[in-house]
Design a protein around this motif. Structure first.
Motif, PDB file in Angstrom:
ATOM      1  N   UNK A   1       0.838  -1.202   0.000  1.00  0.00           N
ATOM      2  CA  UNK A   1       0.000   0.000   0.000  1.00  0.00           C
ATOM      3  C   UNK A   1       0.874   1.252   0.000  1.00  0.00           C
ATOM      4  N   UNK A   2       0.340   2.331  -0.570  1.00  0.00           N
ATOM      5  CA  UNK A   2       0.921   3.663  -0.443  1.00  0.00           C
ATOM      6  C   UNK A   2      -0.059   4.502   0.365  1.00  0.00           C
ATOM      7  N   UNK A   3       0.452   5.170   1.427  1.00  0.00           N
ATOM      8  CA  UNK A   3      -0.419   5.854   2.375  1.00  0.00           C
ATOM      9  C   UNK A   3      -0.109   7.341   2.449  1.00  0.00           C
ATOM     10  N   UNK A   4      -1.164   8.137   2.573  1.00  0.00           N
ATOM     11  CA  UNK A   4      -1.052   9.554   2.881  1.00  0.00           C
ATOM     12  C   UNK A   4      -1.823   9.839   4.150  1.00  0.00           C
ATOM     13  N   UNK A   5      -1.200  10.538   5.114  1.00  0.00           N
ATOM     14  CA  UNK A   5      -1.788  10.728   6.438  1.00  0.00           C
ATOM     15  C   UNK A   5      -1.940  12.216   6.713  1.00  0.00           C
ATOM     16  N   UNK A   6      -3.110  12.594   7.212  1.00  0.00           N
ATOM     17  CA  UNK A   6      -3.374  13.998   7.533  1.00  0.00           C
ATOM     18  C   UNK A   6      -2.775  14.364   8.881  1.00  0.00           C
ATOM     19  N   UNK A   7      -2.850  15.634   9.214  1.00  0.00           N
ATOM     20  CA  UNK A   7      -2.526  16.081  10.567  1.00  0.00           C
ATOM     21  C   UNK A   7      -3.695  15.739  11.488  1.00  0.00           C
ATOM     22  N   UNK A   8      -3.484  15.585  12.795  1.00  0.00           N
ATOM     23  CA  UNK A   8      -4.597  15.344  13.719  1.00  0.00           C
ATOM     24  C   UNK A   8      -5.645  16.441  13.586  1.00  0.00           C
ATOM     25  N   UNK A   9      -6.903  16.042  13.591  1.00  0.00           N
ATOM     26  CA  UNK A   9      -7.972  17.013  13.318  1.00  0.00           C
ATOM     27  C   UNK A   9      -9.133  16.817  14.279  1.00  0.00           C
ATOM     28  N   UNK A  10      -9.687  17.924  14.733  1.00  0.00           N
ATOM     29  CA  UNK A  10     -10.919  17.902  15.505  1.00  0.00           C
ATOM     30  C   UNK A  10     -12.086  17.619  14.553  1.00  0.00           C
TER      31      UNK A  10
ATOM     32  N   UNK B   1       3.150  10.973  -1.960  1.00  0.00           N
ATOM     33  CA  UNK B   1       3.776   9.680  -1.673  1.00  0.00           C
ATOM     34  C   UNK B   1       3.888   8.838  -2.940  1.00  0.00           C
ATOM     35  N   UNK B   2       2.858   8.838  -3.768  1.00  0.00           N
ATOM     36  CA  UNK B   2       2.900   8.074  -5.009  1.00  0.00           C
ATOM     37  C   UNK B   2       3.916   8.667  -5.972  1.00  0.00           C
ATOM     38  N   UNK B   3       3.974   9.996  -6.008  1.00  0.00           N
ATOM     39  CA  UNK B   3       4.912  10.641  -6.923  1.00  0.00           C
ATOM     40  C   UNK B   3       6.359  10.398  -6.529  1.00  0.00           C
ATOM     41  N   UNK B   4       6.624  10.361  -5.238  1.00  0.00           N
ATOM     42  CA  UNK B   4       8.000  10.169  -4.753  1.00  0.00           C
ATOM     43  C   UNK B   4       8.300   8.714  -4.419  1.00  0.00           C
ATOM     44  N   UNK B   5       7.325   7.830  -4.666  1.00  0.00           N
ATOM     45  CA  UNK B   5       7.477   6.394  -4.392  1.00  0.00           C
ATOM     46  C   UNK B   5       7.804   6.115  -2.928  1.00  0.00           C
ATOM     47  N   UNK B   6       7.210   6.903  -2.052  1.00  0.00           N
ATOM     48  CA  UNK B   6       7.369   6.689  -0.611  1.00  0.00           C
ATOM     49  C   UNK B   6       6.200   5.847  -0.117  1.00  0.00           C
ATOM     50  N   UNK B   7       6.435   4.884   0.787  1.00  0.00           N
ATOM     51  CA  UNK B   7       5.321   4.054   1.267  1.00  0.00           C
ATOM     52  C   UNK B   7       4.315   4.820   2.118  1.00  0.00           C
ATOM     53  N   UNK B   8       4.766   5.911   2.776  1.00  0.00           N
ATOM     54  CA  UNK B   8       3.862   6.692   3.636  1.00  0.00           C
ATOM     55  C   UNK B   8       4.403   8.105   3.764  1.00  0.00           C
ATOM     56  N   UNK B   9       3.527   9.086   3.580  1.00  0.00           N
ATOM     57  CA  UNK B   9       3.889  10.491   3.803  1.00  0.00           C
ATOM     58  C   UNK B   9       2.814  11.131   4.673  1.00  0.00           C
ATOM     59  N   UNK B  10       3.268  12.015   5.565  1.00  0.00           N
ATOM     60  CA  UNK B  10       2.356  12.722   6.466  1.00  0.00           C
ATOM     61  C   UNK B  10       2.263  14.190   6.071  1.00  0.00           C
ATOM     62  N   UNK B  11       1.111  14.762   6.304  1.00  0.00           N
ATOM     63  CA  UNK B  11       0.940  16.192   6.083  1.00  0.00           C
ATOM     64  C   UNK B  11       1.761  16.964   7.111  1.00  0.00           C
ATOM     65  N   UNK B  12       2.558  17.873   6.633  1.00  0.00           N
ATOM     66  CA  UNK B  12       3.383  18.679   7.536  1.00  0.00           C
ATOM     67  C   UNK B  12       2.540  19.789   8.134  1.00  0.00           C
ATOM     68  N   UNK B  13       2.358  19.748   9.445  1.00  0.00           N
ATOM     69  CA  UNK B  13       1.500  20.740  10.122  1.00  0.00           C
ATOM     70  C   UNK B  13       2.298  21.562  11.124  1.00  0.00           C
ATOM     71  N   UNK B  14       3.504  21.935  10.740  1.00  0.00           N
ATOM     72  CA  UNK B  14       4.326  22.734  11.653  1.00  0.00           C
ATOM     73  C   UNK B  14       4.126  24.226  11.375  1.00  0.00           C
ATOM     74  N   UNK B  15       4.387  25.109  12.331  1.00  0.00           N
ATOM     75  CA  UNK B  15       4.255  26.555  12.105  1.00  0.00           C
ATOM     76  C   UNK B  15       5.175  27.024  10.985  1.00  0.00           C
ATOM     77  N   UNK B  16       4.717  27.992  10.196  1.00  0.00           N
ATOM     78  CA  UNK B  16       5.504  28.523   9.083  1.00  0.00           C
ATOM     79  C   UNK B  16       5.412  30.040   9.071  1.00  0.00           C
ATOM     80  N   UNK B  17       6.182  30.680   8.151  1.00  0.00           N
ATOM     81  CA  UNK B  17       6.150  32.136   8.035  1.00  0.00           C
ATOM     82  C   UNK B  17       4.754  32.635   7.681  1.00  0.00           C
ATOM     83  N   UNK B  18       3.990  31.799   6.942  1.00  0.00           N
ATOM     84  CA  UNK B  18       2.638  32.216   6.566  1.00  0.00           C
ATOM     85  C   UNK B  18       1.752  32.441   7.771  1.00  0.00           C
TER      86      UNK B  18
END
Length: 506
Positions: free
Chosen positions: A378-387, A405-422
């Motif tokens: 399987x190839x998995x994409x995971x969201x950030x924790x959500x209410x 994840x499919x484009x980079x051939x990674x088995x699992x990628x998580x959504x990055x939910x860290x603080x940013x300049x935006x």
């Protein structure tokens, strides 16, 4: 009743696979082979006579080497000269009948020119079918024909079982799964299928019981043999299944689940080799359906679905699911498209029963305190924790993570939910700026999504094509169109940064 047979519950790696045994071959089918030219010359012409194999022996007493049901072949080498009709031949046939042979085949030539009349008379008298094997037919040819017919019968039975399994699985996915499974089972077994509740009453049924005595009452009584006792600790263990015969009707019952008290009963005029396998598949499906329907978790999920359909907000439904903050997981198999069984197995591996199969994507809601791990195949994409109120946005995050994840051939990628300049820019101002900047792309979601994927993958045409499931030339054309509509240079890193900011806020 003519005797109840029970089968204990088995488990563990040594358990044999649930496949039907090889069906026997009707003796009529062997006689119908023109290449063998066999001829029945004595014994009953019963169309129900079947053989389970062929065995050659020239012993005067072959019975110790018979398993039962064989076509015994002999050329009469063992017959002594001057054998008396009422002595040797009668004893010989008696020993064959006692050994369980289904029929006797006698080859004429080279020892005997004809079948001894005394042997014909003994077989006729004792009800043993006697076949004449002509001189040009070798015993090995007869044995080969038996095995060919058995192989054909087994293939047909396996095909019947496979088709039944598929139809039962499809029935279990219908809006009325329990009645649908019972209807399919009754149709496949040409009899009646009944689901009995823990109190012994008939919950649902389909098909008809052959009108032979009180077979329906006999089936209900047999269900008591396998139904768990009210207090298992104070009663002996019950078998997982049992069979019986009542007035020519074959009965079978199967305990469902782990001590919940539901029992599947089937009754039919015939009992083929694969019927037990088909009924066992139905028993497993019904065990899942009855267990889900009567479990607290299943009732809660059913209540949550009803409330959502009636317009309740996610915040109200979440407590019924035992969920607060959730991760949304999007998964796609690396090989063939997923089916309901594969989707359920993935949910079990991720530790959640909240599974949705939609086309080629499986979505799973996982409690936020559980860490999804890569799953083989399987190839998995995971969201950030959500209410609960953020679940729709988390669904979008998981979809984008899966595409990356499919484009980079990674088995699992998580959504990055860290603080940013935006995050330093007020949300209202950021959204207003994004709407203004991306206004030329308004109403063209394919262009905006292509630009987003292309920027997230650092301008890679091939990876973007994989992520979006389109040709790389389509990606080039869409990105070029975006550049023209936005009137900007997409090779400029400052432009790319500003557009990425806008796409995240827009």
């Amino acid at each position: 009743m003519e005797g109840t047979h029970t089968m204990p519950e088995t488990s563990g790696p040594a358990q044999a696979p649930a496949v039907p045994p090889t069906p026997p071959v009707p003796l009529q089918a062997l006689l119908a082979r023109e290449d063998l030219a066999l001829r029945r010359i004595a014994g009953p012409a019963d169309p129900g006579t079947v053989i389970h194999g062929a065995h050659t022996s020239e012993m005067a007493d072959p019975s110790p080497y018979l398993l039962g049901g064989e076509l015994l072949l002999t050329a009469g080498v063992h017959i002594p000269e001057g054998a008396e009709p009422g002595g040797y031949f009668a004893d010989y046939v008696s020993r064959i009948v006692a050994g369980g042979a289904a029929a006797l085949g006698f080859g004429v030539a080279p020892v005997h020119d004809t079948v001894p009349p005394a042997l014909v008379a003994a077989c006729e008298r004792q009800g043993l079918p006697l076949l004449e094997v002509p001189p040009h037919t070798a015993f090995s040819a007869v044995a080969r024909a038996v095995w060919q017919l058995m192989a054909q019968a087994r293939l047909a039975e396996l095909r019947r079982v496979t088709e039944a399994q598929q139809s039962l699985a499809a029935a279990a996915a219908r809006p009325d799964p329990i009645p649908s499974v019972l209807r399919q089972l009754a149709q496949r077994l040409s009899g009646r299928a009944v689901l009995y509740g823990p109190d012994g009453t008939e919950v649902a049924g389909a098909g008809r019981v052959p009108e032979e005595g009180d077979a329906g009452a006999a089936l209900a009584g047999l269900a008591d043999v396998v139904r768990p006792a009210p207090r298992p600790a104070e009663a002996p263990s019950r078998p997982a299944s049992a069979t019986d015969t009542h007035g020519g009707v074959h009965l079978a019952v199967y305990a469902l689940g782990a001590g919940e008290g539901f029992v599947l009963g089937v009754a039919g005029r015939r009992r083929e080799a694969g019927d037990h396998t088909i009924a066992s598949v139905a028993a497993v499906l019904l065990a899942l359906l009855t267990g889900e329907h009567h479990s607290g978790a299943g009732a809660a999920r059913s209540s949550a679905l009803v409330r959502l359909l009636l317009g309740a907000p996610p915040e109200e439904v979440a407590p019924l699911l035992g969920a607060g903050r959730l991760l949304v997981v999007h998964a796609r198999p690396e090989a063939q498209a997923p089916d309901p069984v594969a989707a359920s197995a993935l949910g079990a591996a991720l530790g959640s029963p909240l599974v949705d199969l939609a086309g080629e994507i499986v979505r799973v809601l996982v409690p936020a305190d559980r860490e999804p791990r890569p799953q083989p195949g399987w190839t998995l994409g995971v969201s950030a924790p959500a209410e609960p109120r953020e679940w729709p946005a988390a669904d979008t995050q998981a979809a984008r993570a899966l595409a990356r994840a499919r484009a980079t051939r990674a088995p699992l990628l998580r959504h990055a939910a860290r603080p940013a300049l935006a995050d330093l820019v007020p949300a209202a101002d950021a959204e207003a700026h994004a709407r203004t900047l991306l206004a030329p792309l308004a109403g063209q979601p394919a262009l905006a999504e292509t630009l987003r994927a292309w920027l997230s993958l650092h301008g890679s045409w091939d990876r973007t094509a994989v992520a979006l499931g389109v040709h790389r030339n389509t990606v080039r054309q869409r990105v070029a169109r975006c550049a023209a509509l936005l009137a900007t240079d997409l090779d400029d890193p400052d432009v790319r940064m500003e557009l990425w900011f806008a796409l995240r806020r827009g």
